[in-house]
Design a protein around this motif. Structure first.
Motif, short mmCIF file in Angstrom:
data_model
loop_
_atom_site.label_atom_id
_atom_site.label_comp_id
_atom_site.label_asym_id
_atom_site.label_seq_id
_atom_site.Cartn_x
_atom_site.Cartn_y
_atom_site.Cartn_z
N GLN A 182 -6.06 0.63 8.19
CA GLN A 182 -5.64 -0.75 8.01
C GLN A 182 -4.76 -1.36 8.74
N ALA A 183 -3.59 -0.22 9.15
CA ALA A 183 -2.74 -0.82 9.98
C ALA A 183 -3.19 -1.19 11.53
N ILE A 184 -3.89 -0.22 11.96
CA ILE A 184 -4.69 -0.39 13.06
C ILE A 184 -5.60 -1.58 13.25
N ALA A 185 -6.14 -2.05 12.16
CA ALA A 185 -6.98 -3.40 12.01
C ALA A 185 -6.21 -4.55 12.00
N PHE A 186 -4.93 -4.20 11.35
CA PHE A 186 -4.06 -5.35 11.27
C PHE A 186 -3.54 -5.70 12.69
N VAL A 187 -3.22 -4.66 13.30
CA VAL A 187 -2.63 -5.07 14.78
C VAL A 187 -3.81 -5.73 15.63
N ILE A 188 -5.10 -5.19 15.59
CA ILE A 188 -6.14 -6.02 16.22
C ILE A 188 -6.24 -7.42 15.70
N ILE B 206 -5.06 7.83 4.94
CA ILE B 206 -5.94 7.40 5.84
C ILE B 206 -6.30 6.26 5.93
N ALA B 207 -6.51 5.67 4.87
CA ALA B 207 -7.15 4.20 4.73
C ALA B 207 -6.07 3.12 5.11
N LEU B 208 -4.84 3.75 4.86
CA LEU B 208 -3.56 2.78 5.28
C LEU B 208 -3.15 2.71 6.69
N PHE B 209 -3.58 4.00 7.45
CA PHE B 209 -3.56 4.17 8.90
C PHE B 209 -4.47 3.24 9.53
N LEU C 158 -10.48 4.55 -4.86
CA LEU C 158 -10.23 6.22 -4.68
C LEU C 158 -10.00 6.87 -5.84
N ARG C 159 -9.79 6.12 -7.02
CA ARG C 159 -9.36 6.69 -8.09
C ARG C 159 -10.19 7.87 -8.89
N LYS C 160 -11.44 7.76 -8.44
CA LYS C 160 -12.28 8.82 -8.80
C LYS C 160 -11.93 10.30 -8.41
N GLY D 92 0.89 -1.33 0.02
CA GLY D 92 0.05 -0.14 0.00
C GLY D 92 0.83 1.16 -0.04
N PHE D 93 1.86 1.25 0.68
CA PHE D 93 2.83 2.34 0.91
C PHE D 93 3.45 2.64 -0.40
N LEU D 94 3.96 1.57 -1.15
CA LEU D 94 4.70 1.67 -2.53
C LEU D 94 3.82 2.14 -3.56
#
Length: 110
Positions: free
Chosen positions: A90-96, A85-88, A71-73, A23-25
């Motif tokens: 997602q990172a919180i969700a992945f930790v959970i 924001i979505a990656l942030f 988000l392409r639109k 995602g960061f890439l």
């Protein structure tokens, strides 16, 4: 049993961190990374090998690509901001998810 838990834990960490890093890439190299993902999947998959390949790509690096497509639109700057924001989130969700799965594995195997 401890080795099984550690192996699953490491595999889970690799998959979840791979999703975030891809995602960061996408944030950095936008079109290059989305084209790479699009070249790696089969649309539509015709046989079992193609379906397994698509599943592997989705599980290992697919979440960032699919969020980006949604988000392409938006314009370039808004898309980047929303994607970060979505990656942030997602990172919180992945930790959970990681803590939950690891906790369940410890209860089951120990």
């Amino acid at each position: 049993m401890d080795d099984i838990i550690q192996g699953i834990r490491i595999l889970l960490l690799c998959i979840l961190s791979g999703q975030l890093m891809y995602g960061f890439l996408i944030v950095l190299f936008e079109e290059t990374m989305t084209n790479f993902y699009a070249l790696g999947i089969y649309e539509p998959p015709n046989n079992l090998f193609q379906k397994i390949t698509n599943l592997f790509m989705l599980v290992t690096i697919g979440s960032g690509y699919h969020i980006y497509l949604k988000l392409r639109k938006y314009s370039w700057l808004i898309r980047k901001f929303l994607f970060l924001i979505a990656l942030f989130i997602q990172a919180i969700a992945f930790v959970i998810i990681y803590k939950t799965i690891y906790g369940v594995l410890k209860v089951i195997f120990l």
